[in-house]
Scaffold this motif. Structure first.
Motif, PDB file in Angstrom:
ATOM      1  N   CYS A 185      -4.545  16.984  91.726  1.00  0.00           N
ATOM      2  CA  CYS A 185      -5.248  17.449  92.660  1.00  0.00           C
ATOM      3  C   CYS A 185      -4.377  18.541  92.852  1.00  0.00           C
ATOM      4  CB  CYS A 185      -5.306  16.679  93.758  1.00  0.00           C
ATOM      5  SG  CYS A 185      -3.741  15.989  94.164  1.00  0.00           S
ATOM      6  N   LYS A 186      -3.264  19.109  92.105  1.00  0.00           N
ATOM      7  CA  LYS A 186      -2.837  20.714  92.186  1.00  0.00           C
ATOM      8  C   LYS A 186      -3.099  21.796  91.954  1.00  0.00           C
ATOM      9  CE  LYS A 186       2.496  21.189  91.038  1.00  0.00           C
ATOM     10  NZ  LYS A 186       3.472  21.029  90.281  1.00  0.00           N
ATOM     11  N   PHE A 187      -2.982  22.696  91.469  1.00  0.00           N
ATOM     12  CA  PHE A 187      -3.672  23.737  92.229  1.00  0.00           C
ATOM     13  C   PHE A 187      -2.541  25.078  91.720  1.00  0.00           C
ATOM     14  CE2 PHE A 187      -8.117  23.064  91.376  1.00  0.00           C
ATOM     15  CZ  PHE A 187      -8.402  21.964  92.449  1.00  0.00           C
ATOM     16  N   VAL A 188      -2.433  25.411  90.461  1.00  0.00           N
ATOM     17  CA  VAL A 188      -1.079  26.301  90.656  1.00  0.00           C
ATOM     18  C   VAL A 188      -1.930  27.631  90.507  1.00  0.00           C
ATOM     19  CG1 VAL A 188       1.275  27.361  89.299  1.00  0.00           C
ATOM     20  CG2 VAL A 188       0.059  25.385  90.004  1.00  0.00           C
ATOM     21  N   PHE A 189      -1.333  28.793  91.524  1.00  0.00           N
ATOM     22  CA  PHE A 189      -1.368  30.538  91.710  1.00  0.00           C
ATOM     23  C   PHE A 189      -0.249  30.906  90.966  1.00  0.00           C
ATOM     24  CE2 PHE A 189      -4.617  28.305  93.302  1.00  0.00           C
ATOM     25  CZ  PHE A 189      -5.821  29.460  93.075  1.00  0.00           C
ATOM     26  N   LYS A 190      -0.486  32.067  90.178  1.00  0.00           N
ATOM     27  CA  LYS A 190       0.755  32.831  90.406  1.00  0.00           C
ATOM     28  C   LYS A 190       0.416  34.401  90.748  1.00  0.00           C
ATOM     29  CE  LYS A 190       3.316  30.966  86.100  1.00  0.00           C
ATOM     30  NZ  LYS A 190       3.871  31.580  85.050  1.00  0.00           N
ATOM     31  N   THR A 191       1.409  34.759  92.068  1.00  0.00           N
ATOM     32  CA  THR A 191       0.058  36.441  92.159  1.00  0.00           C
ATOM     33  C   THR A 191       2.102  36.982  92.802  1.00  0.00           C
ATOM     34  OG1 THR A 191      -0.582  36.751  94.153  1.00  0.00           O
ATOM     35  CG2 THR A 191       0.675  35.101  94.449  1.00  0.00           C
ATOM     36  N   LYS A 192       1.657  38.232  93.826  1.00  0.00           N
ATOM     37  CA  LYS A 192       3.131  38.804  94.006  1.00  0.00           C
ATOM     38  C   LYS A 192       2.995  38.697  96.109  1.00  0.00           C
ATOM     39  CE  LYS A 192       3.796  41.025  90.562  1.00  0.00           C
ATOM     40  NZ  LYS A 192       5.199  41.206  89.152  1.00  0.00           N
ATOM     41  N   TYR A 193       4.417  38.742  96.569  1.00  0.00           N
ATOM     42  CA  TYR A 193       4.477  38.432  97.385  1.00  0.00           C
ATOM     43  C   TYR A 193       3.862  39.971  98.107  1.00  0.00           C
ATOM     44  CZ  TYR A 193       6.815  37.149 101.835  1.00  0.00           C
ATOM     45  OH  TYR A 193       6.672  36.364 103.257  1.00  0.00           O
ATOM     46  N   HIS A 194       3.437  39.499  99.293  1.00  0.00           N
ATOM     47  CA  HIS A 194       2.992  40.451 100.487  1.00  0.00           C
ATOM     48  C   HIS A 194       3.557  40.017 101.776  1.00  0.00           C
ATOM     49  CE1 HIS A 194       3.262  43.452  98.000  1.00  0.00           C
ATOM     50  NE2 HIS A 194       1.735  43.210  97.049  1.00  0.00           N
ATOM     51  N   ASP A 195       4.038  39.941 102.842  1.00  0.00           N
ATOM     52  CA  ASP A 195       3.851  39.276 103.909  1.00  0.00           C
ATOM     53  C   ASP A 195       2.907  39.629 104.564  1.00  0.00           C
ATOM     54  OD1 ASP A 195       6.228  39.813 104.446  1.00  0.00           O
ATOM     55  OD2 ASP A 195       6.809  41.857 105.421  1.00  0.00           O
ATOM     56  N   GLY A 196       2.295  38.637 105.347  1.00  0.00           N
ATOM     57  CA  GLY A 196       0.935  38.656 105.978  1.00  0.00           C
ATOM     58  C   GLY A 196       0.555  36.936 106.317  1.00  0.00           C
ATOM     59  N   GLU A 197      -0.479  36.737 105.823  1.00  0.00           N
ATOM     60  CA  GLU A 197      -1.216  35.136 106.115  1.00  0.00           C
ATOM     61  C   GLU A 197      -2.000  35.423 104.267  1.00  0.00           C
ATOM     62  OE1 GLU A 197      -4.848  33.807 109.168  1.00  0.00           O
ATOM     63  OE2 GLU A 197      -5.886  34.567 107.141  1.00  0.00           O
ATOM     64  N   LEU A 198      -1.478  33.735 103.993  1.00  0.00           N
ATOM     65  CA  LEU A 198      -1.564  33.164 103.133  1.00  0.00           C
ATOM     66  C   LEU A 198      -2.726  32.366 102.823  1.00  0.00           C
ATOM     67  CD1 LEU A 198      -1.398  33.036  99.499  1.00  0.00           C
ATOM     68  CD2 LEU A 198       0.287  31.664 100.288  1.00  0.00           C
ATOM     69  N   ARG A 199      -4.082  32.243 102.510  1.00  0.00           N
ATOM     70  CA  ARG A 199      -5.137  31.215 103.323  1.00  0.00           C
ATOM     71  C   ARG A 199      -5.890  30.496 101.830  1.00  0.00           C
ATOM     72  NH1 ARG A 199     -11.103  32.029 104.555  1.00  0.00           N
ATOM     73  NH2 ARG A 199     -10.688  33.852 103.696  1.00  0.00           N
ATOM     74  N   ALA A 200      -5.699  29.180 101.667  1.00  0.00           N
ATOM     75  CA  ALA A 200      -6.270  28.554 100.353  1.00  0.00           C
ATOM     76  C   ALA A 200      -7.618  27.647 101.016  1.00  0.00           C
ATOM     77  CB  ALA A 200      -4.924  27.575 100.003  1.00  0.00           C
TER      78      ALA A 200
END
Length: 789
Positions: A650-665
């Motif tokens: 039940c664990k999903f991993v994403f790699k992305t770049k950080y930017h201020d704001g709102e992160l939604r899953a």
């Protein structure tokens, strides 16, 4: 029996230094006063503390009303080797630091003068524990006054005979013959039964409760039983419930299957040390219960009475454990030399303490006892199980066995010896890990899968089957890969994951759903603890410049809830795995993404439920989403970053770049229907110091827990902010101040603390009904808060 609070107006001093005595109230942990040194023979066990012996004294003024009565002192726990003197007459010696003892001082009391009570505590015989034990009278003390004819201590035991019909059996022991009245009151305080009998000193009374309110973890209803014998009376809370094991349902409470969603806990109270305040114990159990656990394993010693009261009231199930070793040492001066001769007497103490507590549903005779791979150990295991059955036939017996390490130790790997220990003591700079430290280091280097793979080897079966046959429930430490195989091979075996990894929570739930004889799981550990430093920690160099777990490390870093009581992302994963929450969202500290951290097999993730990494624009970020879903999509500032499909966990991993704001899953089922979503937002630029009391108003005997955080004006924590905070307290005494960081060079007794990912915790004991006021100062800002008393 008149029970008198005997915890105030003590003095304490290091043995041989009475001139340095200071006043205190109990409970008290003197180990917090000891210095840390890289030469400490305790090393990683207690956090490099040079342990001293301490003496406690108190003046006892005898009340004339006590004349011709029986007077005794009841110690709930002293660590360890306590010697008790009254007016310089030695009255008691008690070795084991985790069981209670009683001292009859009737004949020594002088009603014409002050009586001097002295308790000498020896704890310099180091090392004697694999974790932080604390030193001194760390649990409460009571003065008990009984008339000449009295109900014996622990003389009342209440057993549920038939929970459906509300039939109980009361066993009452007195020191004389006579008339005895027993009464039972329901949870609302109404008398529902009474009976008067004539006893010869040992009587059994049948009681019937109409339409009983049953105790279970969801509705922990408690009745009250009052027994009156002449001038003496005694009251005890209890629950009506039955524990059973059946092949088709597994572990049952009142005939219904109850899957243990458990957490191992040590006895310390975080930055308070070992001092066992009722309020602290209740808070710990409540935090664990609120976060989804329904059971605790008292690792690896009998738990306190305060913990049991909390568990009774909150509906937390308990596996109470005896010791960490049998006859083979794990540290040079541990209890191994005493277990074979003392276990029967110790079991009496443990059962006396536990019997009337409905929360206690299973006993454990030990933890990771390599002796269980030997013929002598198997026989001892059987004797222990039989003795507990004799004392208490209402509860099953288990023992936590590390399956792979049973095999390794039987081959001579990691076995403690005095020679190794002496070499260790002589050269702490090049010390060689032995015993459990050897195994911990091995697992830390090779990872969790190594230990689980090892447990699946055939010889492990040979080295555990004898001991498992000598207990009611087989306790598997890190043996999840054996569960299905062993259930088929041993059709009468019940399996309990007595120690497990957090990352196996989802697999455990899947297995347990289709196999009732898997009765539960106890993660190592539920809440972080002092000692066994760094064993469960992934720490970066900014917070822990030394990855070798040398001086400076104080805690294990192994909790799903940290040392201050804050649930971590691993707790969020666990809640999803247990089916409590539908989704969780967390981020590996962006400022450290892909940086090297200290090693540990016990850590599943060091992600945090935060998207406040201002200043890390464009940096790599690793995002973890926890959900029981067909697929999960991740969005940043409303832009879709990607979708991940279910891959067996039940664990999903994403790699992305950080930017201020709102992160939604967002989690979806196979038809594309939204199941749940979770959002994290970046804190605004302005930083303030926020003081957040956990309790808005203080009741009698409450402690004030105040969280200190660097946040934005909306209260969003800013984990990249770090500064020392100094506090001043009015209306109370500062008991402890510190952070959750496993590497912490300051004292928890200081008025200044370093923050850990922007947070710290202060604990204050109010002064008799006064308002508590906290003023806090830092380079980032100041703040104050008041808590009404």
């Amino acid at each position: 029996m008149k029970k008198i609070d005997f915890n105030n107006n003590w003095i304490c001093y290091q043995k041989g230094k009475r001139e340095s005595a200071f006043a205190l109230s109990l409970p008290h942990d003197a180990m917090l006063l000891d210095k840390k040194d890289s030469k400490s023979v305790c090393g990683v066990n207690n956090g490099w503390i040079m342990v001293n012996d301490y003496v406690y004294e108190k003046v006892l003024k005898a009340d004339p009303e006590w004349k011709n009565k029986n007077i005794s002192l009841y110690f709930e726990g002293v660590y360890h080797k306590a010697k008790v003197y009254i007016n310089n007459v030695k009255k008691a010696y008690h070795h084991y630091g985790y069981t209670h003892f009683m001292v009859d001082i009737t004949d020594e009391i002088d009603f014409s003068k002050d009586n001097i009570l002295r308790v000498e505590v020896t704890n310099s015989d180091q090392p004697n524990s694999r974790w932080y034990s604390g030193t001194g009278i760390y649990r409460p003390v009571w003065l008990e006054v009984r008339p000449k004819k009295y109900i014996k201590p622990f003389g009342l035991k209440i057993k549920t005979v038939d929970f459906r019909k509300g039939i109980l059996e009361l066993s009452v022991k007195t020191n004389a013959a006579g008339s005895l009245k027993a009464e039972i009151f329901d949870p609302d305080g109404n008398k529902v039964w009474e009976k008067t009998v004539v006893t010869d000193g040992d009587c059994r009374i049948k009681a019937g409760i109409d339409k009983p309110k049953l105790w279970n973890s969801d509705s922990p209803d408690l009745y009250n039983c009052k027994v009156t014998f002449g001038e003496d009376s005694f009251e005890e809370k209890f629950g009506i419930r039955e524990v059973s094991l059946t092949k088709d349902k597994g572990l049952c409470i009142n005939g219904k299957r109850k899957l243990l969603l458990g957490a191992c806990i040590h006895h310390d109270e975080g930055i308070l040390g070992a001092a066992e305040y009722d309020f602290a114990a209740y808070r710990k159990i409540k935090i664990l219960k609120d976060n989804g656990y329904n059971a605790v394993r008292s690792a690896h010693n009998p738990c306190s009475e305060a913990v049991l009261r909390a568990c009774d009231e909150l509906g937390m199930l308990v596996m109470d454990e005896y010791v960490d070793m049998w006859y083979m040492h794990k540290t040079k001066y541990d209890y191994a030399t005493e277990v074979e001769s003392n276990f029967a007497e110790d079991f009496v103490d443990m059962v006396d303490k536990d019997f009337n507590h409905p929360s206690v549903i299973i006993y454990s005779t030990g933890n990771e006892v390599g002796e269980s791979a030997q013929e002598r150990g198997i026989k001892l295991c059987a004797r222990m199980t039989e003795e507990l059955h004799r004392l208490d036939p209402t509860r099953p017996v288990s023992c936590g066995i590390n399956i792979f390490f049973n095999l390794l130790s039987s081959m001579g790997f990691g076995v403690y010896s005095d020679k190794k220990a002496e070499q260790e003591a002589a050269d702490t700079g090049k010390k060689k890990a032995v015993g459990s430290e050897f195994f911990n280091n091995l697992a830390g280097l090779l990872g969790a899968d190594f230990m689980k793979w090892g447990a699946s080897l055939y010889p492990c079966d040979l080295k555990t089957k004898g001991a498992f046959a000598a207990m009611d429930v087989a306790g598997y430490n890190y043996g999840i890969k054996r569960y299905e195989h062993d259930l088929k091979k041993y059709p009468d075996r019940y399996i309990l994951g007595s120690e497990t990894f957090c990352s196996d929570a989802y697999k455990f739930m899947k297995l347990a759903k289709k196999n009732p004889r898997i009765i539960g799981d106890f993660v190592w550990s539920g809440i972080d603890y002092l000692g066994e430093v760094g064993v469960g920690s992934w720490e970066y160099a900014d917070y822990a410049p030394d990855f070798s777990h040398g001086k400076g490390w104080v805690a294990a870093g192994s909790g799903r809830i940290d040392l201050t009581g804050k649930p971590l992302a691993e707790m969020s994963y666990t809640r999803v795995a247990f089916g409590i929450d539908k989704i969780g969202l967390a981020v590996v500290p962006v400022c450290y993404t892909d940086q090297k951290h200290s090693p540990s097999a016990w850590k599943m993730s060091n992600a945090m439920e935060s998207w406040s990494w201002r200043g890390c624009e464009g940096a790599d970020a690793k995002v973890e989403v926890y959900a029981k879903a067909d697929h999960v999509s991740l969005f940043l500032n409303k832009k879709k970053l990607g979708t991940k499909r279910f891959n067996g966990d039940c664990k999903f991993v994403f790699k992305t770049k950080y930017h201020d704001g709102e992160l939604r899953a967002v989690a979806f089922d196979g038809a594309g229907k939204k199941l749940a979503e979770k959002v994290l937002r970046t804190a605004s630029e302005e930083t303030v110091l926020t003081l957040e009391p956990e309790n808005k108003r203080l009741e009698k005997n409450d402690l004030a827990y105040i969280r200190l955080k660097f946040t934005d004006k909306n209260g969003i924590v800013k984990p990249m902010e770090r500064a020392e905070i100094k506090i001043e307290v009015e209306g109370g005494k500062l008991l402890a101040f510190g952070s959750a960081c496993p590497y912490y060079i300051k004292s928890y007794l200081s008025d200044t603390a370093d923050t850990y990912y922007g947070e710290a915790l202060a604990i204050v004991k109010p002064e008799g009904g006064k308002k508590v006021k906290i003023n806090a100062y830092s380079r980032i800002g100041n703040a104050e808060v008041e808590i009404e008393g």
